[in-house]
Design an enzyme around this catalytic site. Structure first.
Site, PDB file in Angstrom:
ATOM      1  N   GLU A 174     -10.656   5.046   7.437  1.00  0.00           N
ATOM      2  CA  GLU A 174      -9.400   5.628   7.918  1.00  0.00           C
ATOM      3  C   GLU A 174      -9.735   6.883   8.705  1.00  0.00           C
ATOM      4  O   GLU A 174      -9.518   8.020   8.277  1.00  0.00           O
ATOM      5  CB  GLU A 174      -8.469   5.966   6.738  1.00  0.00           C
ATOM      6  CG  GLU A 174      -7.073   6.370   7.198  1.00  0.00           C
ATOM      7  CD  GLU A 174      -6.165   6.788   6.048  1.00  0.00           C
ATOM      8  OE1 GLU A 174      -6.626   6.829   4.900  1.00  0.00           O
ATOM      9  OE2 GLU A 174      -4.990   7.078   6.327  1.00  0.00           O
ATOM     10  N   GLN A 202      -9.537   9.725  -4.436  1.00  0.00           N
ATOM     11  CA  GLN A 202      -9.126  10.432  -3.216  1.00  0.00           C
ATOM     12  C   GLN A 202     -10.217  11.337  -2.626  1.00  0.00           C
ATOM     13  O   GLN A 202     -10.376  11.445  -1.420  1.00  0.00           O
ATOM     14  CB  GLN A 202      -7.885  11.273  -3.522  1.00  0.00           C
ATOM     15  CG  GLN A 202      -7.397  12.172  -2.404  1.00  0.00           C
ATOM     16  CD  GLN A 202      -6.606  11.416  -1.357  1.00  0.00           C
ATOM     17  OE1 GLN A 202      -5.481  11.021  -1.610  1.00  0.00           O
ATOM     18  NE2 GLN A 202      -7.204  11.200  -0.210  1.00  0.00           N
ATOM     19  N   HIS A 245       0.842  -1.211   0.000  1.00  0.00           N
ATOM     20  CA  HIS A 245       0.000   0.000   0.000  1.00  0.00           C
ATOM     21  C   HIS A 245       0.870   1.250   0.000  1.00  0.00           C
ATOM     22  O   HIS A 245       1.480   1.598   1.018  1.00  0.00           O
ATOM     23  CB  HIS A 245      -0.921   0.008   1.227  1.00  0.00           C
ATOM     24  CG  HIS A 245      -1.917   1.119   1.220  1.00  0.00           C
ATOM     25  ND1 HIS A 245      -3.284   0.897   1.286  1.00  0.00           N
ATOM     26  CD2 HIS A 245      -1.776   2.468   1.182  1.00  0.00           C
ATOM     27  CE1 HIS A 245      -3.918   2.056   1.264  1.00  0.00           C
ATOM     28  NE2 HIS A 245      -3.026   3.025   1.205  1.00  0.00           N
ATOM     29  N   HIS A 273       1.216   5.369  -2.180  1.00  0.00           N
ATOM     30  CA  HIS A 273       0.710   6.318  -3.183  1.00  0.00           C
ATOM     31  C   HIS A 273       1.907   6.889  -3.933  1.00  0.00           C
ATOM     32  O   HIS A 273       2.465   7.912  -3.521  1.00  0.00           O
ATOM     33  CB  HIS A 273      -0.083   7.439  -2.495  1.00  0.00           C
ATOM     34  CG  HIS A 273      -1.280   6.948  -1.747  1.00  0.00           C
ATOM     35  ND1 HIS A 273      -2.566   7.122  -2.203  1.00  0.00           N
ATOM     36  CD2 HIS A 273      -1.385   6.258  -0.589  1.00  0.00           C
ATOM     37  CE1 HIS A 273      -3.417   6.569  -1.349  1.00  0.00           C
ATOM     38  NE2 HIS A 273      -2.716   6.034  -0.351  1.00  0.00           N
ATOM     39  N   ASP A 329       2.323   3.337   2.893  1.00  0.00           N
ATOM     40  CA  ASP A 329       1.256   4.301   2.606  1.00  0.00           C
ATOM     41  C   ASP A 329       1.774   5.565   1.921  1.00  0.00           C
ATOM     42  O   ASP A 329       1.326   5.906   0.837  1.00  0.00           O
ATOM     43  CB  ASP A 329       0.469   4.672   3.868  1.00  0.00           C
ATOM     44  CG  ASP A 329      -0.897   5.266   3.548  1.00  0.00           C
ATOM     45  OD1 ASP A 329      -1.314   5.224   2.366  1.00  0.00           O
ATOM     46  OD2 ASP A 329      -1.559   5.772   4.470  1.00  0.00           O
ATOM     47  N   HIS A 388      -9.775   2.216   0.598  1.00  0.00           N
ATOM     48  CA  HIS A 388      -9.376   2.998   1.768  1.00  0.00           C
ATOM     49  C   HIS A 388     -10.592   3.002   2.684  1.00  0.00           C
ATOM     50  O   HIS A 388     -11.557   3.727   2.440  1.00  0.00           O
ATOM     51  CB  HIS A 388      -9.000   4.424   1.382  1.00  0.00           C
ATOM     52  CG  HIS A 388      -7.594   4.561   0.919  1.00  0.00           C
ATOM     53  ND1 HIS A 388      -7.130   3.970  -0.221  1.00  0.00           N
ATOM     54  CD2 HIS A 388      -6.539   5.229   1.473  1.00  0.00           C
ATOM     55  CE1 HIS A 388      -5.834   4.266  -0.359  1.00  0.00           C
ATOM     56  NE2 HIS A 388      -5.457   5.019   0.643  1.00  0.00           N
TER      57      HIS A 388
HETATM   58 FE   FE2 Z   1      -3.455   5.181   1.519  1.00  0.00          FE
END
Ligand code: FE2
Length: 411
Positions: free
Chosen positions: A211, A150, A55, A57, A307, A208
């Protein structure tokens, strides 16, 4: 080529490994070198299958402070900072940063990356560029791409269409962000949409999910229920699930049955979530990490991810999954000897299940000769001593190397 005296996955004794035509041809306690065969004595060092970043980005990496720093350190200010940075996004900008990040990972023994890529961009610049990079870097890094909305699927203009466009362009996985959607109804509808898209285009799913420290954030039960009902099961991953750290135990008791039935995977991101979560707390302050210990005890697959690497959500990070595991064990209180010595599984075998890599992954005769050598005899020592990855081999080709750790007290 013959590698001698390899300590494979913490084994008590050493083995020799013969690599031929990019594959593990033979693995045995002792193999005689063939006439003219090149040999390398590994001296009893630890040999593991390559590390896997499950995971990250990549499209946002190496952008911290540009154009503004995330002063509060919250997830939501991070999203605001990124919205400003997105205006400057260009294909060349992404290429430069991703190439640097991939080299950081390679140096640390990573050969597989699952990267989320923001698709709440009318031009889909990052997605288009990342799909090109996935192909260009294929020989050195296996990159899986998640179409990641996102700023929401229903809460962002044209969000549904952008997500589907990204999947049609070639994303490997469908993403979602239910806790960021405007309403509970949008949250459920966004998950239904994402899961249906995965069925329609035969893709994996990585959400996601929850979170946030809000104990009422319950996207996870919807993810698990749909994974079960649609037959997607272990093709589905719930990332983060930090709200699970705030759920009451009676609810988790009921939820755990569904999670086991569903067969879904989990990814926890200890570095970033200990940094981002608990921000609304005074004291006591929540740890912000999902229930890794309890999920693992129930036989549910959990992997660890980085992440973010130096971006609006996390101002540190160097592509070393050692730090992820090190902190992960602390914050989940998984510090028994067996927990520690086997912790490499979070970034190898467990992550391979998350990425759906299949039987080709791992050290075994007939498989692609992908492996790493660490400057330690077992993973416990490697973790404690922060042992460098001495070499990373992919299909019999050396991709990266480091010198052994040095330095000594002068008294
Ligand atoms: Fe993430």
């Amino acid at each position: 080529m013959l590698f001698q005296n390899a300590r494979i996955e913490n084994a008590g004794t050493c083995s020799d490994i013969r690599v031929l035509d990019g594959r593990f041809q033979a693995i045995a306690p002792h193999l005689d070198p063939l006439p003219g065969e090149e040999t390398e004595d590994l001296g009893g060092k630890l040999v593991l299958p390559p590390f896997i970043e499950s995971h990250v980005h990549l499209d946002t990496c190496l952008t911290a402070g540009d154009p503004v720093w995330n002063m509060s350190g919250t997830l939501f200010e991070g999203i605001e900072c990124w919205a400003k940075r997105k205006d400057k996004l260009s294909a060349q900008d992404i290429r430069d940063r991703v190439n640097r990040a991939v080299r950081m990972y390679a140096k640390n023994g990573v050969q597989h990356i699952r990267s989320h890529v923001d698709v709440t961009d009318p031009k889909l610049t990052a997605m288009e560029t990342m799909l090109q990079l996935r192909e260009e870097l294929r020989d050195v890094m296996d990159i899986q791409i998640v179409a990641f909305p996102q700023e929401g699927i229903l809460s962002y203009p044209n969000g549904k269409q952008l997500l589907e466009d990204a999947v049609r362009m070639g994303a490997d996985c469908v993403g979602a962000i239910p806790h960021f959607e405007f309403t509970r109804e949008y949250s459920v509808e966004s998950l239904n949409f994402a899961m249906d898209l995965a069925v329609k285009y035969d893709r994996l799913v990585d959400v996601h999910c929850d979170e946030i420290d809000d104990e009422a954030s319950r996207g996870l039960e919807t993810v698990a229920a749909r994974a079960l009902e649609l037959g997607l099961r272990d093709r589905v991953t719930a990332s983060h699930t930090t709200a699970m750290g705030s759920y009451n135990n009676a609810y988790v008791l009921r939820l755990m049955r569904l999670l086991k039935m569903s067969g879904i995977n989990f990814v926890s991101n200890p570095l970033v979530n200990t940094h981002l979560q608990g921000r609304a707390d005074t004291y006591p302050k929540r740890r912000g990490v999902t229930r890794v210990k309890e999920l693992t005890a129930e036989g549910i697959n959990v992997s660890f991810g980085h992440d973010d690497i130096f971006d609006p959500w996390y101002p540190m990070g160097n592509g070393s999954l050692r730090d992820v595991v090190f902190l992960g064990l602390h914050v989940t209180q998984m510090m028994g000897y067996e927990d520690i010595v086997n912790a490499y599984r979070f970034i190898t075998h467990n992550a391979a299940r998350t990425l759906h890599l299949g039987d080709g992954y791992g050290i075994g005769e007939g498989k692609s000769a992908d492996f790493i050598v660490l400057d330690a005899e077992n993973y416990y020592d490697a973790l404690v001593q922060d042992a460098p990855v001495l070499a990373s081999w992919k299909a019999g080709r050396k991709l990266a190397q480091s010198a052994p750790a040095s330095g000594e007290a002068l008294f």
